[in-house]
Design an enzyme around this catalytic site. Structure first.
Site, PDB file in Angstrom:
ATOM      1  N   PRO A 177      86.438  12.433  74.640  1.00  0.00           N
ATOM      2  CG  PRO A 177      88.275  13.746  74.150  1.00  0.00           C
ATOM      3  CD  PRO A 177      86.797  13.649  73.926  1.00  0.00           C
ATOM      4  CG  ASN A 178      90.900  10.531  77.724  1.00  0.00           C
ATOM      5  OD1 ASN A 178      91.445   9.495  77.332  1.00  0.00           O
ATOM      6  ND2 ASN A 178      91.311  11.716  77.360  1.00  0.00           N
TER       7      ASN A 178
ATOM      8  CG  HIS B 231      82.969  20.734  81.696  1.00  0.00           C
ATOM      9  ND1 HIS B 231      83.675  20.039  80.740  1.00  0.00           N
ATOM     10  CD2 HIS B 231      82.565  21.884  81.114  1.00  0.00           C
ATOM     11  CE1 HIS B 231      83.714  20.746  79.639  1.00  0.00           C
ATOM     12  NE2 HIS B 231      83.042  21.874  79.820  1.00  0.00           N
TER      13      HIS B 231
ATOM     14  CD  GLU C 206      81.064  23.995  77.785  1.00  0.00           C
ATOM     15  OE1 GLU C 206      80.635  25.001  77.168  1.00  0.00           O
ATOM     16  OE2 GLU C 206      82.214  23.907  78.245  1.00  0.00           O
TER      17      GLU C 206
ATOM     18  CB  ALA D  59      90.838  17.309  76.581  1.00  0.00           C
TER      19      ALA D  59
ATOM     20  NE  ARG E  89      90.701  19.139  86.837  1.00  0.00           N
ATOM     21  CZ  ARG E  89      90.494  18.165  85.936  1.00  0.00           C
ATOM     22  NH1 ARG E  89      89.312  18.020  85.358  1.00  0.00           N
ATOM     23  NH2 ARG E  89      91.478  17.334  85.649  1.00  0.00           N
TER      24      ARG E  89
ATOM     25  CG  ASN F  98      82.035  16.074  79.721  1.00  0.00           C
ATOM     26  OD1 ASN F  98      82.958  16.755  79.260  1.00  0.00           O
ATOM     27  ND2 ASN F  98      82.089  15.503  80.917  1.00  0.00           N
TER      28      ASN F  98
ATOM     29  NE  ARG G 292      89.958  11.318  82.400  1.00  0.00           N
ATOM     30  CZ  ARG G 292      89.407  12.341  81.774  1.00  0.00           C
ATOM     31  NH1 ARG G 292      88.133  12.307  81.446  1.00  0.00           N
ATOM     32  NH2 ARG G 292      90.131  13.377  81.445  1.00  0.00           N
TER      33      ARG G 292
ATOM     34  CE1 TYR H 165      86.962  14.731  85.042  1.00  0.00           C
ATOM     35  CE2 TYR H 165      88.953  13.382  85.144  1.00  0.00           C
ATOM     36  CZ  TYR H 165      88.291  14.521  84.721  1.00  0.00           C
ATOM     37  OH  TYR H 165      88.967  15.472  83.988  1.00  0.00           O
TER      38      TYR H 165
END
Ligand code: DQA
Length: 141
Positions: free
Chosen positions: A10-11, A98, A96, A75, A105, A72, A18, A23
């Site tokens: 998502p996103n 990111h 995985e 969330a 964060r 990725n 964004r 990012y």
């Protein structure tokens, strides 16, 4: 020819627009073209969805036949037992990734439901995390 599937959650369709301070400014489509040029001897497929079940369907679809999956999950990383179960249900190794260093964060980003179901994790190298993920799949099989 080896087949690698990149899956973004998502996103991540909004990369480039964004939160650019987190990012970066590049769209994923532009970055994907660079990756395809760099890994011209691979079949590199890309899928993005904002919907948890669609991400699971894609893992099921490619998860018994490809050589690796770079995921990725956005969330959903921090919330989804269902995606973790999907990773455990397939035979293809999942890496995985990111873009941001989630450990620098908010605390709610420090836990991943997915990490212990994955072959490994690459975190915090910007878009380059995806390239490192592909390299890891190719070199540490
Ligand atoms: C992300 C980190 C997640 O915490 C966040 O929800 C994302 C992107 C990253 O690539 O840095 O959507 O997975």
């Amino acid at each position: 020819m080896k087949r690698i599937q990149i899956i973004n959650g998502p996103n991540l369709n909004l990369l480039g627009k964004r939160e650019p301070t987190v990012y970066g400014n590049q769209t994923f489509e532009a970055y994907l073209q660079e990756l395809k040029n760099q890994f011209s001897d691979l079949q590199l497929d890309y899928y993005q969805s904002n919907i948890e079940g669609e991400l699971i369907d894609k893992l099921h679809e490619v998860g018994f036949s490809y050589d690796g999956i770079v995921l990725n999950a956005g969330a959903y990383t921090h919330t989804s037992i269902a995606i973790a179960d999907a990773i455990r249900s397939i035979t293809v190794p999942v890496l995985e990734v990111h873009i941001s260093n989630v450990f620098k964060r908010e605390a709610y980003r420090h836990h991943s439901y997915l990490s212990d179901a994955c072959k490994g994790c690459i975190v915090g190298f910007g878009m380059d995390s995806y390239r490192l993920g592909i390299d890891a799949i190719l070199h540490f099989d």
